[in-house]
Design a protein around this motif. Sequence first.
Motif, PDB file in Angstrom:
ATOM      1  N   PRO A  14       0.807  -1.231   0.000  1.00  0.00           N
ATOM      2  CA  PRO A  14       0.000   0.000   0.000  1.00  0.00           C
ATOM      3  C   PRO A  14       0.838   1.280   0.000  1.00  0.00           C
ATOM      4  O   PRO A  14       0.542   2.219  -0.756  1.00  0.00           O
ATOM      5  N   SER A  15       1.889   1.325   0.789  1.00  0.00           N
ATOM      6  CA  SER A  15       2.706   2.538   0.828  1.00  0.00           C
ATOM      7  C   SER A  15       3.491   2.709  -0.473  1.00  0.00           C
ATOM      8  O   SER A  15       3.668   3.833  -0.956  1.00  0.00           O
ATOM      9  N   LEU A  16       3.957   1.605  -1.048  1.00  0.00           N
ATOM     10  CA  LEU A  16       4.661   1.697  -2.326  1.00  0.00           C
ATOM     11  C   LEU A  16       3.722   2.173  -3.423  1.00  0.00           C
ATOM     12  O   LEU A  16       4.096   3.011  -4.248  1.00  0.00           O
ATOM     13  N   TRP A  17       2.498   1.653  -3.441  1.00  0.00           N
ATOM     14  CA  TRP A  17       1.537   2.069  -4.466  1.00  0.00           C
ATOM     15  C   TRP A  17       1.210   3.556  -4.326  1.00  0.00           C
ATOM     16  O   TRP A  17       1.101   4.266  -5.324  1.00  0.00           O
ATOM     17  N   SER A  18       1.097   4.066  -3.100  1.00  0.00           N
ATOM     18  CA  SER A  18       0.805   5.492  -2.930  1.00  0.00           C
ATOM     19  C   SER A  18       1.946   6.353  -3.474  1.00  0.00           C
ATOM     20  O   SER A  18       1.710   7.457  -3.959  1.00  0.00           O
ATOM     21  N   GLN A  19       3.162   5.840  -3.449  1.00  0.00           N
ATOM     22  CA  GLN A  19       4.305   6.564  -4.014  1.00  0.00           C
ATOM     23  C   GLN A  19       4.372   6.449  -5.535  1.00  0.00           C
ATOM     24  O   GLN A  19       4.816   7.371  -6.207  1.00  0.00           O
ATOM     25  N   TRP A  20       3.945   5.312  -6.073  1.00  0.00           N
ATOM     26  CA  TRP A  20       4.154   5.008  -7.481  1.00  0.00           C
ATOM     27  C   TRP A  20       2.907   5.127  -8.349  1.00  0.00           C
ATOM     28  O   TRP A  20       3.008   5.022  -9.567  1.00  0.00           O
ATOM     29  N   ARG A  21       1.741   5.357  -7.770  1.00  0.00           N
ATOM     30  CA  ARG A  21       0.507   5.296  -8.562  1.00  0.00           C
ATOM     31  C   ARG A  21       0.420   6.337  -9.666  1.00  0.00           C
ATOM     32  O   ARG A  21      -0.296   6.156 -10.634  1.00  0.00           O
ATOM     33  N   ASP A  22       1.130   7.440  -9.527  1.00  0.00           N
ATOM     34  CA  ASP A  22       1.083   8.476 -10.560  1.00  0.00           C
ATOM     35  C   ASP A  22       2.017   8.208 -11.733  1.00  0.00           C
ATOM     36  O   ASP A  22       2.023   8.965 -12.700  1.00  0.00           O
ATOM     37  N   LEU A  23       2.804   7.166 -11.639  1.00  0.00           N
ATOM     38  CA  LEU A  23       3.685   6.799 -12.741  1.00  0.00           C
ATOM     39  C   LEU A  23       2.863   6.096 -13.804  1.00  0.00           C
ATOM     40  O   LEU A  23       2.268   5.056 -13.553  1.00  0.00           O
ATOM     41  N   LEU A  25       1.818  -1.758 -11.971  1.00  0.00           N
ATOM     42  CA  LEU A  25       2.834  -0.887 -12.572  1.00  0.00           C
ATOM     43  C   LEU A  25       3.041  -1.240 -14.043  1.00  0.00           C
ATOM     44  O   LEU A  25       3.154  -0.360 -14.895  1.00  0.00           O
ATOM     45  N   GLY A  26       3.088  -2.537 -14.313  1.00  0.00           N
ATOM     46  CA  GLY A  26       3.311  -2.998 -15.678  1.00  0.00           C
ATOM     47  C   GLY A  26       2.149  -2.738 -16.609  1.00  0.00           C
ATOM     48  O   GLY A  26       2.328  -2.600 -17.815  1.00  0.00           O
ATOM     49  N   ALA A  27       0.941  -2.631 -16.068  1.00  0.00           N
ATOM     50  CA  ALA A  27      -0.237  -2.358 -16.896  1.00  0.00           C
ATOM     51  C   ALA A  27      -0.205  -0.938 -17.449  1.00  0.00           C
ATOM     52  O   ALA A  27      -0.751  -0.671 -18.518  1.00  0.00           O
ATOM     53  N   ALA A  28       0.418  -0.021 -16.729  1.00  0.00           N
ATOM     54  CA  ALA A  28       0.433   1.386 -17.138  1.00  0.00           C
ATOM     55  C   ALA A  28       1.778   1.826 -17.705  1.00  0.00           C
ATOM     56  O   ALA A  28       1.916   2.960 -18.161  1.00  0.00           O
ATOM     57  N   ASN A  29       2.769   0.947 -17.646  1.00  0.00           N
ATOM     58  CA  ASN A  29       4.124   1.319 -18.036  1.00  0.00           C
ATOM     59  C   ASN A  29       4.811   0.176 -18.761  1.00  0.00           C
ATOM     60  O   ASN A  29       4.416  -0.972 -18.646  1.00  0.00           O
ATOM     61  N   SER A  30       5.871   0.511 -19.440  1.00  0.00           N
ATOM     62  CA  SER A  30       6.753  -0.492 -20.011  1.00  0.00           C
ATOM     63  C   SER A  30       7.853  -0.750 -18.987  1.00  0.00           C
ATOM     64  O   SER A  30       8.519   0.191 -18.552  1.00  0.00           O
ATOM     65  N   LEU A  31       8.009  -2.001 -18.562  1.00  0.00           N
ATOM     66  CA  LEU A  31       8.972  -2.334 -17.522  1.00  0.00           C
ATOM     67  C   LEU A  31      10.280  -2.831 -18.120  1.00  0.00           C
ATOM     68  O   LEU A  31      10.280  -3.698 -18.994  1.00  0.00           O
ATOM     69  N   GLN A  32      11.366  -2.282 -17.629  1.00  0.00           N
ATOM     70  CA  GLN A  32      12.700  -2.758 -17.999  1.00  0.00           C
ATOM     71  C   GLN A  32      13.404  -3.143 -16.703  1.00  0.00           C
ATOM     72  O   GLN A  32      13.559  -2.315 -15.804  1.00  0.00           O
ATOM     73  N   TRP A  33      13.799  -4.395 -16.599  1.00  0.00           N
ATOM     74  CA  TRP A  33      14.408  -4.907 -15.379  1.00  0.00           C
ATOM     75  C   TRP A  33      15.923  -4.778 -15.451  1.00  0.00           C
ATOM     76  O   TRP A  33      16.557  -5.266 -16.379  1.00  0.00           O
ATOM     77  N   LEU A  34      16.505  -4.135 -14.446  1.00  0.00           N
ATOM     78  CA  LEU A  34      17.958  -4.035 -14.337  1.00  0.00           C
ATOM     79  C   LEU A  34      18.520  -5.239 -13.596  1.00  0.00           C
ATOM     80  O   LEU A  34      19.621  -5.688 -13.895  1.00  0.00           O
ATOM     81  N   ALA A  35      17.753  -5.737 -12.623  1.00  0.00           N
ATOM     82  CA  ALA A  35      18.146  -6.918 -11.840  1.00  0.00           C
ATOM     83  C   ALA A  35      16.886  -7.542 -11.260  1.00  0.00           C
ATOM     84  O   ALA A  35      15.928  -6.839 -10.943  1.00  0.00           O
ATOM     85  N   VAL A  36      16.910  -8.866 -11.138  1.00  0.00           N
ATOM     86  CA  VAL A  36      15.783  -9.603 -10.562  1.00  0.00           C
ATOM     87  C   VAL A  36      16.353 -10.676  -9.640  1.00  0.00           C
ATOM     88  O   VAL A  36      17.167 -11.497 -10.067  1.00  0.00           O
TER      89      VAL A  36
END
Length: 82
Positions: A16-25, A51-62
């Motif tokens: 929830p806290s992460l989504w509140s920070q990232w929802r506008d991306l 996040l992936g539904a609204a953006n193109s994700l590029q992974w630097l590390a997993v």
Amino acid sequence: MAPLTLPQRLDVGQAPSLWSQWRDLSQQQLQLDGGSVEQVDVAGLQLLLRLGAANSLQWLAVSEPLKNAASLAGVDTLLALP
């Protein structure tokens, strides 16, 4: 934009806290660093899917825990994990 570094715990307690920070991306190419993720649950995977539904994700590390959780849930392809 600087890469988003995912926390060690990507779970229901953090989502929830992460989504509140990232929802506008949106409609961006996001670089994600998931190399330090040690714990992930369904809420964490849902956050990444949103996040992936609204953006193109590029992974630097997993991390292995993130790869394993996404694979077990059948969303590794949806998240475009390497």
